[in-house]
Every structure is written in C-alpha cells, then in structure tokens.
Design a protein around this motif. Structure first.
Motif, PDB file in Angstrom:
ATOM      1  N   ALA A 123       0.840  -1.201   0.000  1.00  0.00           N
ATOM      2  CA  ALA A 123       0.000   0.000   0.000  1.00  0.00           C
ATOM      3  C   ALA A 123       0.872   1.246   0.000  1.00  0.00           C
ATOM      4  O   ALA A 123       1.920   1.292   0.656  1.00  0.00           O
ATOM      5  CB  ALA A 123      -0.925   0.021   1.214  1.00  0.00           C
ATOM      6  N   LEU A 124       0.450   2.247  -0.734  1.00  0.00           N
ATOM      7  CA  LEU A 124       1.116   3.547  -0.715  1.00  0.00           C
ATOM      8  C   LEU A 124       0.836   4.208   0.622  1.00  0.00           C
ATOM      9  O   LEU A 124      -0.305   4.235   1.089  1.00  0.00           O
ATOM     10  CB  LEU A 124       0.576   4.416  -1.853  1.00  0.00           C
ATOM     11  CG  LEU A 124       1.337   5.699  -2.181  1.00  0.00           C
ATOM     12  CD1 LEU A 124       2.726   5.378  -2.722  1.00  0.00           C
ATOM     13  CD2 LEU A 124       0.561   6.525  -3.207  1.00  0.00           C
ATOM     14  N   ARG A 125       1.877   4.752   1.256  1.00  0.00           N
ATOM     15  CA  ARG A 125       1.712   5.364   2.576  1.00  0.00           C
ATOM     16  C   ARG A 125       2.543   6.640   2.684  1.00  0.00           C
ATOM     17  O   ARG A 125       3.508   6.838   1.950  1.00  0.00           O
ATOM     18  CB  ARG A 125       2.164   4.391   3.674  1.00  0.00           C
ATOM     19  CG  ARG A 125       1.353   3.119   3.754  1.00  0.00           C
ATOM     20  CD  ARG A 125      -0.078   3.360   4.199  1.00  0.00           C
ATOM     21  NE  ARG A 125      -0.138   3.936   5.531  1.00  0.00           N
ATOM     22  CZ  ARG A 125      -0.225   3.215   6.658  1.00  0.00           C
ATOM     23  NH1 ARG A 125      -0.250   1.887   6.597  1.00  0.00           N
ATOM     24  NH2 ARG A 125      -0.301   3.824   7.837  1.00  0.00           N
ATOM     25  N   ARG A 126       2.151   7.482   3.641  1.00  0.00           N
ATOM     26  CA  ARG A 126       2.970   8.641   3.972  1.00  0.00           C
ATOM     27  C   ARG A 126       4.130   8.173   4.848  1.00  0.00           C
ATOM     28  O   ARG A 126       3.930   7.406   5.792  1.00  0.00           O
ATOM     29  CB  ARG A 126       2.156   9.681   4.728  1.00  0.00           C
ATOM     30  CG  ARG A 126       1.086  10.356   3.880  1.00  0.00           C
ATOM     31  CD  ARG A 126       0.452  11.521   4.627  1.00  0.00           C
ATOM     32  NE  ARG A 126      -0.268  11.072   5.800  1.00  0.00           N
ATOM     33  CZ  ARG A 126      -0.431  11.792   6.910  1.00  0.00           C
ATOM     34  NH1 ARG A 126       0.111  13.000   7.002  1.00  0.00           N
ATOM     35  NH2 ARG A 126      -1.114  11.319   7.928  1.00  0.00           N
ATOM     36  N   VAL A 127       5.323   8.669   4.554  1.00  0.00           N
ATOM     37  CA  VAL A 127       6.499   8.275   5.326  1.00  0.00           C
ATOM     38  C   VAL A 127       7.292   9.507   5.732  1.00  0.00           C
ATOM     39  O   VAL A 127       7.080  10.604   5.210  1.00  0.00           O
ATOM     40  CB  VAL A 127       7.404   7.310   4.518  1.00  0.00           C
ATOM     41  CG1 VAL A 127       6.657   6.032   4.167  1.00  0.00           C
ATOM     42  CG2 VAL A 127       7.909   7.984   3.248  1.00  0.00           C
ATOM     43  N   GLY A 128       8.211   9.312   6.659  1.00  0.00           N
ATOM     44  CA  GLY A 128       9.067  10.408   7.096  1.00  0.00           C
ATOM     45  C   GLY A 128       8.280  11.530   7.747  1.00  0.00           C
ATOM     46  O   GLY A 128       7.533  11.318   8.714  1.00  0.00           O
ATOM     47  N   GLY A 130       5.838  12.977   6.480  1.00  0.00           N
ATOM     48  CA  GLY A 130       4.439  12.870   6.073  1.00  0.00           C
ATOM     49  C   GLY A 130       4.140  13.460   4.717  1.00  0.00           C
ATOM     50  O   GLY A 130       3.034  13.320   4.206  1.00  0.00           O
ATOM     51  N   THR A 131       5.125  14.122   4.107  1.00  0.00           N
ATOM     52  CA  THR A 131       4.897  14.717   2.784  1.00  0.00           C
ATOM     53  C   THR A 131       5.293  13.762   1.656  1.00  0.00           C
ATOM     54  O   THR A 131       4.859  13.943   0.526  1.00  0.00           O
ATOM     55  CB  THR A 131       5.691  16.022   2.625  1.00  0.00           C
ATOM     56  OG1 THR A 131       7.095  15.748   2.790  1.00  0.00           O
ATOM     57  CG2 THR A 131       5.251  17.045   3.673  1.00  0.00           C
ATOM     58  N   HIS A 197      -4.997   5.956  -4.946  1.00  0.00           N
ATOM     59  CA  HIS A 197      -3.983   5.460  -4.013  1.00  0.00           C
ATOM     60  C   HIS A 197      -3.373   6.602  -3.206  1.00  0.00           C
ATOM     61  O   HIS A 197      -3.099   6.439  -1.999  1.00  0.00           O
ATOM     62  CB  HIS A 197      -2.898   4.699  -4.774  1.00  0.00           C
ATOM     63  CG  HIS A 197      -3.290   3.299  -5.140  1.00  0.00           C
ATOM     64  ND1 HIS A 197      -3.002   2.212  -4.365  1.00  0.00           N
ATOM     65  CD2 HIS A 197      -3.985   2.817  -6.202  1.00  0.00           C
ATOM     66  CE1 HIS A 197      -3.473   1.109  -4.922  1.00  0.00           C
ATOM     67  NE2 HIS A 197      -4.071   1.457  -6.051  1.00  0.00           N
ATOM     68  N   LYS A 198      -3.164   7.739  -3.821  1.00  0.00           N
ATOM     69  CA  LYS A 198      -2.622   8.889  -3.090  1.00  0.00           C
ATOM     70  C   LYS A 198      -3.615   9.395  -2.052  1.00  0.00           C
ATOM     71  O   LYS A 198      -3.230   9.748  -0.923  1.00  0.00           O
ATOM     72  CB  LYS A 198      -2.260  10.005  -4.073  1.00  0.00           C
ATOM     73  CG  LYS A 198      -1.029   9.715  -4.920  1.00  0.00           C
ATOM     74  CD  LYS A 198      -0.719  10.889  -5.844  1.00  0.00           C
ATOM     75  CE  LYS A 198       0.530  10.642  -6.662  1.00  0.00           C
ATOM     76  NZ  LYS A 198       0.864  11.787  -7.552  1.00  0.00           N
ATOM     77  N   ALA A 199      -4.884   9.441  -2.389  1.00  0.00           N
ATOM     78  CA  ALA A 199      -5.904   9.920  -1.456  1.00  0.00           C
ATOM     79  C   ALA A 199      -5.996   8.999  -0.248  1.00  0.00           C
ATOM     80  O   ALA A 199      -6.096   9.467   0.905  1.00  0.00           O
ATOM     81  CB  ALA A 199      -7.251  10.018  -2.161  1.00  0.00           C
ATOM     82  N   ILE A 200      -5.963   7.694  -0.487  1.00  0.00           N
ATOM     83  CA  ILE A 200      -6.012   6.744   0.624  1.00  0.00           C
ATOM     84  C   ILE A 200      -4.775   6.905   1.506  1.00  0.00           C
ATOM     85  O   ILE A 200      -4.868   6.916   2.742  1.00  0.00           O
ATOM     86  CB  ILE A 200      -6.111   5.305   0.085  1.00  0.00           C
ATOM     87  CG1 ILE A 200      -7.463   5.090  -0.596  1.00  0.00           C
ATOM     88  CG2 ILE A 200      -5.918   4.291   1.213  1.00  0.00           C
ATOM     89  CD1 ILE A 200      -7.579   3.772  -1.332  1.00  0.00           C
ATOM     90  N   ALA A 201      -3.608   7.042   0.878  1.00  0.00           N
ATOM     91  CA  ALA A 201      -2.367   7.189   1.640  1.00  0.00           C
ATOM     92  C   ALA A 201      -2.397   8.428   2.522  1.00  0.00           C
ATOM     93  O   ALA A 201      -1.968   8.395   3.691  1.00  0.00           O
ATOM     94  CB  ALA A 201      -1.176   7.249   0.686  1.00  0.00           C
ATOM     95  N   ARG A 202      -2.916   9.529   2.002  1.00  0.00           N
ATOM     96  CA  ARG A 202      -2.934  10.781   2.773  1.00  0.00           C
ATOM     97  C   ARG A 202      -3.949  10.745   3.911  1.00  0.00           C
ATOM     98  O   ARG A 202      -3.855  11.541   4.849  1.00  0.00           O
ATOM     99  CB  ARG A 202      -3.197  11.943   1.836  1.00  0.00           C
ATOM    100  CG  ARG A 202      -2.010  12.225   0.904  1.00  0.00           C
ATOM    101  CD  ARG A 202      -2.264  13.365  -0.053  1.00  0.00           C
ATOM    102  NE  ARG A 202      -1.077  13.631  -0.861  1.00  0.00           N
ATOM    103  CZ  ARG A 202      -1.053  13.699  -2.181  1.00  0.00           C
ATOM    104  NH1 ARG A 202      -2.177  13.537  -2.864  1.00  0.00           N
ATOM    105  NH2 ARG A 202       0.078  13.925  -2.818  1.00  0.00           N
ATOM    106  N   ALA A 203      -4.904   9.833   3.827  1.00  0.00           N
ATOM    107  CA  ALA A 203      -5.896   9.703   4.895  1.00  0.00           C
ATOM    108  C   ALA A 203      -5.423   8.776   6.018  1.00  0.00           C
ATOM    109  O   ALA A 203      -6.026   8.762   7.097  1.00  0.00           O
ATOM    110  CB  ALA A 203      -7.218   9.182   4.314  1.00  0.00           C
TER     111      ALA A 203
END
Length: 207
Positions: A123-128, A130-131, A197-203
C-alpha cells in the motif's frame, strides 16, 4: 524545410527506431553492475515488460519477443523556461533510480506499485515527515523484486531527449506514460488509479 530542422527530425526518428528495435534489453542486475553499461549522458529510455501489470490496456502497444513496451522516460528533463537551474540527471541516474529507488522519486515505480498493490499486498503510505509517499521499505522491496523479474530497459543517447520523448508519446501506444499522453485510452484510468492510491495514503497515519 531547413537543413537543421531536417537533421533534428532524422535524429528523432533514429532514436525512436533504436528504442523499438533494441540491440538488447538490460536487466536490473546488469544495470547495477560496476561499471554500469548505462552511461552518464543525456538520453531517452524505454521499458519493456514480459509480464503485464494487472489491468493495463496494452492494445496497440509495440511488442518484441522479450516483452511489451509500456513506458518511456528521459534524463534530463527539458530545461525550465523561468530561469531556474536545469536538471543535471543522466541516463545513469534515472535508470538506476527506477530500479532501486522508491515511488516518491520514480513515476514508474509509483505507477507499477498502484497496479500491483493487490497482487503484492502493498500500500502507498505517507512516510518520514508525512509529505513523501512510498510503498514503505517492504513494499518498495517487492516492487524492486517484481521489476527484477519482469522489467527490462533499453536507451538511446541524445542531447535533446524531450524531443524524441514527445514524438514517441505521440506516435506510440504508451499506457504507463501520463504527461503529454492524455489522448491515450488508458490515460483517464491510470490518472484515477494513482489519485485513488494517493488519497487513501494521505488519509492514513504516517508510517
């Protein structure tokens, strides 16, 4: 038509022919060898796949015995016209990064990861901070392994790579290219898939 313009058109055609009729394709292991066969020069590269990412529309795509051409990229990008510093990336930098980097810095890896998410259970996720968006260390490792098995690359040296890139996108069916490729029948699907995928990751929480 001027001699100079004729020369540019002929050069573009020759470069595209090199991508469509490659002398050979290179694996991840070969690209990352020392010394690498990929030189630190400007140029355009083309990615062939012997297994298709799930769901990709490959109608009309160029095919050779080793695989199907799905994506082209360049190094460096076209110099900005606002006076900012131009990119210093070379084929060596970009191709190696696609094979060993992450989705934040590689559009190709982002696109492949979105298609392979269910298959690889990633899954695409926010890392570090968060950006940044990646598939995390484990997910990127799985994308790398998939590319090692199924993705092969070829390239052509050229001083103005954005010219043959524009022509290739216009002339060929390249379903994994987004920029400048809105006419492609897969464009809307790919754009929506990446946005989802980006929207889910940012949520989701930062990993």
């Amino acid at each position: 038509m001027s001699t100079e313009r004729n020369s540019i058109i002929n050069d573009i055609a020759e470069v595209i022919t090199q991508l469509l009729m490659p002398a050979r394709l290179y694996t991840r292991e070969e690209v990352l060898e020392r010394p690498s066969p990929v030189l630190k020069v400007p140029g355009i590269y083309a990615w062939y796949f012997d297994e298709l990412p799930p769901g990709v529309d490959v109608r009309g795509c160029h095919t050779i015995p080793e695989g199907v051409l799905l994506y082209v990229g360049i190094a460096p990008k076209e110099p900005p016209r606002n006076g900012t510093r131009p990119s210093t990336q070379t084929l060596w930098h970009r191709i190696r990064y696609h094979y060993r980097g992450n989705a934040e810095g590689s559009t190709l890896r982002l696109t492949l990861g979105c298609h392979l998410a269910s298959t690889l259970n990633i899954a695409l996720r926010r890392v570090g901070s968060g950006t940044r968006l990646t598939f995390t260390a484990d997910g990127e490792r799985q994308i790398t392994e998939w590319m090692s098995r199924h993705a092969r690359v070829t390239w052509a040296q050229t001083d103005l790579p954005w010219l043959p890139e524009a022509q290739a996108i216009k002339q060929l069916s390249l379903p994994l290219n987004l920029q400048g490729n809105s006419r492609h029948p897969y464009y809307a699907t790919l754009k929506a898939l990446r946005a989802e995928h980006k929207a889910i990751a940012r949520a989701l929480p930062i990993v």
